[in-house]
Design a protein around this motif. Structure first.
Motif, PDB file in Angstrom:
ATOM      1  N   ALA A 141     -13.034  12.565  37.926  1.00 27.64           N
ATOM      2  CA  ALA A 141     -13.040  11.324  38.697  1.00 27.64           C
ATOM      3  C   ALA A 141     -13.994  10.310  38.079  1.00 27.64           C
ATOM      4  CB  ALA A 141     -13.427  11.604  40.147  1.00 27.64           C
ATOM      5  N   GLY A 142     -15.121  10.798  37.557  1.00 26.71           N
ATOM      6  CA  GLY A 142     -16.073   9.899  36.914  1.00 26.71           C
ATOM      7  C   GLY A 142     -15.539   9.300  35.626  1.00 26.71           C
ATOM      8  N   GLN A 143     -14.816  10.089  34.866  1.00 24.96           N
ATOM      9  CA  GLN A 143     -14.211   9.570  33.639  1.00 24.96           C
ATOM     10  C   GLN A 143     -13.180   8.488  33.954  1.00 24.96           C
ATOM     11  OE1 GLN A 143     -12.720  13.075  31.610  1.00 24.96           O
ATOM     12  NE2 GLN A 143     -14.696  14.102  31.783  1.00 24.96           N
ATOM     13  N   LEU A 144     -12.437   8.698  35.047  1.00 21.01           N
ATOM     14  CA  LEU A 144     -11.482   7.671  35.456  1.00 21.01           C
ATOM     15  C   LEU A 144     -12.214   6.430  35.947  1.00 21.01           C
ATOM     16  CD1 LEU A 144      -8.660   6.639  36.021  1.00 21.01           C
ATOM     17  CD2 LEU A 144      -8.680   7.909  38.194  1.00 21.01           C
ATOM     18  N   LEU A 145     -13.320   6.631  36.675  1.00 19.02           N
ATOM     19  CA  LEU A 145     -14.102   5.477  37.136  1.00 19.02           C
ATOM     20  C   LEU A 145     -14.594   4.650  35.963  1.00 19.02           C
ATOM     21  CD1 LEU A 145     -15.602   3.842  39.314  1.00 19.02           C
ATOM     22  CD2 LEU A 145     -17.513   5.443  39.047  1.00 19.02           C
ATOM     23  N   ASP A 146     -15.082   5.310  34.917  1.00 21.82           N
ATOM     24  CA  ASP A 146     -15.556   4.570  33.744  1.00 21.82           C
ATOM     25  C   ASP A 146     -14.430   3.715  33.145  1.00 21.82           C
ATOM     26  OD1 ASP A 146     -18.149   5.498  33.906  1.00 21.82           O
ATOM     27  OD2 ASP A 146     -17.829   7.171  32.533  1.00 21.82           O
ATOM     28  N   LYS A 147     -13.219   4.239  33.126  1.00 17.86           N
ATOM     29  CA  LYS A 147     -12.082   3.486  32.599  1.00 17.86           C
ATOM     30  C   LYS A 147     -11.729   2.323  33.513  1.00 17.86           C
ATOM     31  CE  LYS A 147      -9.979   7.441  30.200  1.00 17.86           C
ATOM     32  NZ  LYS A 147      -8.805   8.356  30.128  1.00 17.86           N
ATOM     33  N   MET A 148     -11.801   2.550  34.814  1.00 18.74           N
ATOM     34  CA  MET A 148     -11.518   1.484  35.776  1.00 18.74           C
ATOM     35  C   MET A 148     -12.516   0.348  35.629  1.00 18.74           C
ATOM     36  SD  MET A 148     -10.752   3.981  39.050  1.00 18.74           S
ATOM     37  CE  MET A 148     -10.583   2.676  40.277  1.00 18.74           C
ATOM     38  N   LEU A 149     -13.801   0.691  35.489  1.00 22.32           N
ATOM     39  CA  LEU A 149     -14.830  -0.336  35.338  1.00 22.32           C
ATOM     40  C   LEU A 149     -14.681  -1.068  34.006  1.00 22.32           C
ATOM     41  CD1 LEU A 149     -17.962   1.588  36.707  1.00 22.32           C
ATOM     42  CD2 LEU A 149     -16.576  -0.126  37.892  1.00 22.32           C
ATOM     43  N   PHE A 241      -9.845   2.415  46.492  1.00 25.33           N
ATOM     44  CA  PHE A 241      -9.667   3.856  46.554  1.00 25.33           C
ATOM     45  C   PHE A 241     -10.647   4.581  45.623  1.00 25.33           C
ATOM     46  CE2 PHE A 241      -5.313   2.280  47.598  1.00 25.33           C
ATOM     47  CZ  PHE A 241      -5.258   2.761  48.896  1.00 25.33           C
ATOM     48  N   HIS A 242     -11.067   5.754  46.052  1.00 25.70           N
ATOM     49  CA  HIS A 242     -11.931   6.586  45.229  1.00 25.70           C
ATOM     50  C   HIS A 242     -11.117   7.112  44.043  1.00 25.70           C
ATOM     51  CE1 HIS A 242     -14.594   9.895  44.052  1.00 25.70           C
ATOM     52  NE2 HIS A 242     -15.531   9.351  44.816  1.00 25.70           N
ATOM     53  N   PRO A 243     -11.721   7.215  42.861  1.00 24.75           N
ATOM     54  CA  PRO A 243     -10.978   7.726  41.694  1.00 24.75           C
ATOM     55  C   PRO A 243     -10.334   9.094  41.930  1.00 24.75           C
ATOM     56  CG  PRO A 243     -13.056   6.781  41.003  1.00 24.75           C
ATOM     57  CD  PRO A 243     -13.074   6.764  42.495  1.00 24.75           C
ATOM     58  N   SER A 244     -10.973   9.948  42.720  1.00 22.38           N
ATOM     59  CA  SER A 244     -10.380  11.254  42.981  1.00 22.38           C
ATOM     60  C   SER A 244      -9.082  11.131  43.772  1.00 22.38           C
ATOM     61  CB  SER A 244     -11.359  12.152  43.748  1.00 22.38           C
ATOM     62  OG  SER A 244     -11.695  11.574  45.002  1.00 22.38           O
ATOM     63  N   ALA A 245      -8.977  10.088  44.605  1.00 23.30           N
ATOM     64  CA  ALA A 245      -7.727   9.844  45.329  1.00 23.30           C
ATOM     65  C   ALA A 245      -6.620   9.436  44.366  1.00 23.30           C
ATOM     66  CB  ALA A 245      -7.929   8.766  46.392  1.00 23.30           C
ATOM     67  N   LEU A 247      -6.388  10.435  41.294  1.00 22.84           N
ATOM     68  CA  LEU A 247      -5.988  11.647  40.571  1.00 22.84           C
ATOM     69  C   LEU A 247      -5.045  12.506  41.410  1.00 22.84           C
ATOM     70  CD1 LEU A 247      -9.412  12.653  38.966  1.00 22.84           C
ATOM     71  CD2 LEU A 247      -7.446  11.612  37.810  1.00 22.84           C
ATOM     72  N   ARG A 248      -5.215  12.458  42.713  1.00 22.32           N
ATOM     73  CA  ARG A 248      -4.337  13.241  43.593  1.00 22.32           C
ATOM     74  C   ARG A 248      -2.990  12.556  43.819  1.00 22.32           C
ATOM     75  NH1 ARG A 248      -9.263  13.782  46.583  1.00 22.32           N
ATOM     76  NH2 ARG A 248      -8.523  12.160  48.000  1.00 22.32           N
ATOM     77  N   ASP A 249      -2.995  11.230  43.833  1.00 21.39           N
ATOM     78  CA  ASP A 249      -1.786  10.472  44.134  1.00 21.39           C
ATOM     79  C   ASP A 249      -1.705   9.250  43.221  1.00 21.39           C
ATOM     80  OD1 ASP A 249       0.372   9.112  45.158  1.00 21.39           O
ATOM     81  OD2 ASP A 249      -0.335   9.101  47.233  1.00 21.39           O
ATOM     82  N   GLU A 250      -0.912   9.338  42.176  1.00 24.98           N
ATOM     83  CA  GLU A 250      -0.826   8.255  41.193  1.00 24.98           C
ATOM     84  C   GLU A 250      -0.235   6.972  41.773  1.00 24.98           C
ATOM     85  OE1 GLU A 250       1.006   9.299  37.552  1.00 24.98           O
ATOM     86  OE2 GLU A 250      -0.571  10.711  36.965  1.00 24.98           O
ATOM     87  N   ARG A 251       0.414   7.060  42.918  1.00 22.79           N
ATOM     88  CA  ARG A 251       0.963   5.860  43.536  1.00 22.79           C
ATOM     89  C   ARG A 251      -0.132   4.897  43.979  1.00 22.79           C
ATOM     90  NH1 ARG A 251       4.550   8.660  48.075  1.00 22.79           N
ATOM     91  NH2 ARG A 251       2.571   9.836  48.156  1.00 22.79           N
ATOM     92  N   LEU A 252      -1.354   5.398  44.098  1.00 25.38           N
ATOM     93  CA  LEU A 252      -2.472   4.550  44.517  1.00 25.38           C
ATOM     94  C   LEU A 252      -3.062   3.745  43.364  1.00 25.38           C
ATOM     95  CD1 LEU A 252      -4.373   7.021  46.878  1.00 25.38           C
ATOM     96  CD2 LEU A 252      -2.676   5.295  47.494  1.00 25.38           C
ATOM     97  N   LYS A 253      -2.657   4.061  42.146  1.00 24.96           N
ATOM     98  CA  LYS A 253      -3.230   3.367  40.989  1.00 24.96           C
ATOM     99  C   LYS A 253      -2.874   1.885  40.967  1.00 24.96           C
ATOM    100  CE  LYS A 253      -3.748   7.316  37.853  1.00 24.96           C
ATOM    101  NZ  LYS A 253      -3.401   7.883  36.530  1.00 24.96           N
ATOM    102  N   ALA A 254      -1.652   1.546  41.322  1.00 22.41           N
ATOM    103  CA  ALA A 254      -1.235   0.134  41.305  1.00 22.41           C
ATOM    104  C   ALA A 254      -2.037  -0.699  42.306  1.00 22.41           C
ATOM    105  CB  ALA A 254       0.272   0.033  41.571  1.00 22.41           C
TER     106      ALA A 254
END
Length: 282
Positions: A141-149, A241-245, A247-254
């Motif tokens: 989740a932290g690695q995804l957060l770094d990419k989001m930021l 949304f939290h990055p871990s969310a 990772l659980r549900d890719e529909r939340l990425k958009a």
């Protein structure tokens, strides 16, 4: 009440309030309050030598209301921090036993980032990887957060500070209990007070609800510009949304990406060069 009694009560209230905040309480900014006696001791007068003797009236002092001034959090001068630093807060957290989470932790996870962040990113709590390393958001989740930021020109190494609502890992990564969040609240308030971020990005329901003191769900809160009332200041805050969310549900990425773009627009409007350091260091 005598002046000594007033001063004793005042100091007890000041000490208790400062302990809750984790730093010098914003409710007690004055260090030179002079207290007067409210109690006038009665002394039986001696017989007057004559009917012409003058009687002296002793005025009664008004009580001092130590709570009359509204809480104030300023912070343009270093002295406002009362000598408290991020390092000293981290040291306090490392020995904290305020809740049951201290019984199962491997390491405390106080936070990580730059000393003068433009954005403070606040999540829920440490996970397994964070508990092992003592660093926030270093697992998947932290690695995804770094990419989001990074996608909006932010980084913990250039213009952000990352922290959590609780500083110890809840067992099995469960949601922190209210008493656990309250036990850490003073540390987080101290961090915000010292770092003075211009904006806050709340990652997930737990972070947003604890910061805003609300039960409103993340689907309603996310993507809206809200305000964190902090002393006399209001810090712009957005939840997503939290990055871990994600990772659980890719529909939340958009929708999360829409939130981040809206967050970036506000940053650019307030400080067009906020990301210059980030891009020059990549």
């Amino acid at each position: 009440m005598t002046s000594d009694e007033k001063e004793t009560i005042y100091n007890l209230l000041k000490l208790s309030s400062s302990w809750v905040y984790g730093y010098k309480s914003p409710k007690f900014q004055g260090d030179s309050i002079a207290f007067d006696d409210d109690v006038i001791e009665f002394v039986e007068p001696k017989p007057a030598p004559s009917s012409d003797a003058m009687a002296t009236e002793v005025p009664q002092s008004e009580a001092i209301d130590i709570e009359s001034a509204p809480p104030k959090v300023t912070g343009q001068q270093p002295s406002d921090n009362g000598g408290i630093t991020i390092e000293s807060i981290c040291s306090k957290i490392s020995t904290c036993r305020n809740c049951v989470l201290s019984n199962t932790r491997t390491n405390t996870v106080p936070g990580e980032g730059v000393q003068h962040p433009y954005v403070m990113v606040i999540g829920e709590g440490p996970g397994e990887d964070e508990d092992k390393t003592g660093r926030p958001f270093v697992g998947k989740a932290g690695q995804l957060l770094d990419k989001m930021l990074a996608a909006i020109g932010l980084s913990r190494t250039t213009n952000c500070y990352i922290a959590n609502i609780v500083k110890c890992r809840p067992p099995m990564n469960r949601t922190p209990m209210p008493d656990e969040a309250n036990a850490c609240a003073g540390y987080l308030q101290a961090q915000i007070h010292i770092l003075k971020p211009k904006f806050i990005l709340a990652m997930g329901r737990t972070a947003a609800q604890n910061l805003l003191k609300t039960n409103t769900g993340i689907n309603t809160l996310r993507g809206n510009w809200l305000e964190l009332q902090f002393g006399n200041e209001k810090i712009p805050l957005m939840a997503t949304f939290h990055p871990s969310a994600l990772l659980r549900d890719e529909r939340l990425k958009a929708p999360a990406w829409q939130d981040l773009k809206k967050f970036r627009e506000k940053l650019l409007a307030e400080k067009p060069d906020y990301a210059e350091v980030f891009y020059t260091q990549q």
